[in-house]
Enzyme design. Sequence first.
Site, PDB file in Angstrom:
ATOM      1  CB  THR A  58      49.413  29.651  66.732  1.00  0.00           C
ATOM      2  OG1 THR A  58      49.404  28.962  68.250  1.00  0.00           O
ATOM      3  CG2 THR A  58      51.109  28.971  66.584  1.00  0.00           C
ATOM      4  N   GLY A  59      47.116  29.272  65.088  1.00  0.00           N
ATOM      5  CA  GLY A  59      45.536  28.856  64.764  1.00  0.00           C
ATOM      6  C   GLY A  59      44.898  30.539  64.385  1.00  0.00           C
ATOM      7  CB  SER A  60      46.385  33.176  63.800  1.00  0.00           C
ATOM      8  OG  SER A  60      47.350  33.160  62.721  1.00  0.00           O
ATOM      9  CB  THR A  61      42.967  31.034  59.936  1.00  0.00           C
ATOM     10  OG1 THR A  61      41.664  30.359  60.365  1.00  0.00           O
ATOM     11  CG2 THR A  61      43.615  31.763  59.163  1.00  0.00           C
ATOM     12  N   GLY A  85      38.758  34.112  64.316  1.00  0.00           N
ATOM     13  CA  GLY A  85      38.693  34.510  66.058  1.00  0.00           C
ATOM     14  C   GLY A  85      39.497  35.011  66.970  1.00  0.00           C
ATOM     15  CB  ILE A  86      40.448  34.655  70.053  1.00  0.00           C
ATOM     16  CG1 ILE A  86      39.151  35.090  70.737  1.00  0.00           C
ATOM     17  CG2 ILE A  86      41.761  35.167  71.186  1.00  0.00           C
ATOM     18  CD1 ILE A  86      39.392  33.944  72.160  1.00  0.00           C
ATOM     19  N   GLY A  87      42.290  34.506  67.664  1.00  0.00           N
ATOM     20  CA  GLY A  87      43.338  34.486  67.295  1.00  0.00           C
ATOM     21  C   GLY A  87      43.641  35.392  65.945  1.00  0.00           C
ATOM     22  CB  SER A 118      40.901  28.432  78.950  1.00  0.00           C
ATOM     23  OG  SER A 118      39.142  28.634  79.485  1.00  0.00           O
ATOM     24  CE1 TYR A 148      39.471  24.181  75.731  1.00  0.00           C
ATOM     25  CE2 TYR A 148      38.418  24.941  77.083  1.00  0.00           C
ATOM     26  CZ  TYR A 148      39.146  25.853  76.105  1.00  0.00           C
ATOM     27  OH  TYR A 148      39.203  27.150  76.014  1.00  0.00           O
TER      28      TYR A 148
END
Length: 264
Positions: free
Chosen positions: A13-16, A18-20, A141, A154
């Site tokens: 998820t959220g993988s467009t 950075g880390i994803g 994190s 956060y």
Amino acid sequence: MQIDLSGKRAIVTGSTAGIGLAIVEGLARAGAEVVINGRKQDTVDAAIKAVKEKVSDARLSGVAADLSSAEGTQKLIDAVPEVDILVNNLGIYEETPFFDIEDDAWEEMFQVNVMSGVRLSRHYAKGMKERGWGRIQFISSESALNIPTAMMHYGVSKAALQGLSRGLAKVLAETGVTVNSILPGPTRTEGVQEMLEEHAKERDVSVDEMETLFLEENRASSLIMRLATPEEVANLCVYTASPQASATTGAALRVEGGIVESIT
């Protein structure tokens, strides 16, 4: 060690970016079929293209869905009913002093960072349990352990993922499904790079100098004294998704450069 994920299907998820995106690439290199997720179709398409340029035989698909709501989560589930590997990477962060964080900001942080993973895990873990194999990861994190005063909501949301991961691992004990949380430290993602560039201009220093200053002022306990790369985080995620990691479950796995002052 040769990690082979051929025949496995994964969602990140959220993988467009950075880390994803780095996790997608790592899983694809290991042979997994990977579903990329983002809110917008154009960014999903761009991410697929970027990975295929690096991994020519990558088996990729994409689903544009906003996972901050139950409706958006269901859209992803409807498009991809079953997976073997679920990486709950989606997350947002925002620097706001505690006394200025309103209720709606707390709610948004939890809907995106926590509830997206709750909803997806609740669905996909059932199939994994029935098939006797699965991997679920929550990207937490080091801020879950070192709660940052500049963005407390956060840090608290990431700490919640620790409890969620451990609890779900116990629910899925003896099923062949492992559940772990991954704890990156400061990582050279696009967002962090932009932040460093902005602060570098404000302080009239180079970006490299700003990286050093950031770590000295905010993460002085770092043992590597540099930002991690998304690929370094992804390497741990790929291992944790592998058959070789079958005895690793209920764990909080750190890839934060030794920032956390603990030997446990």
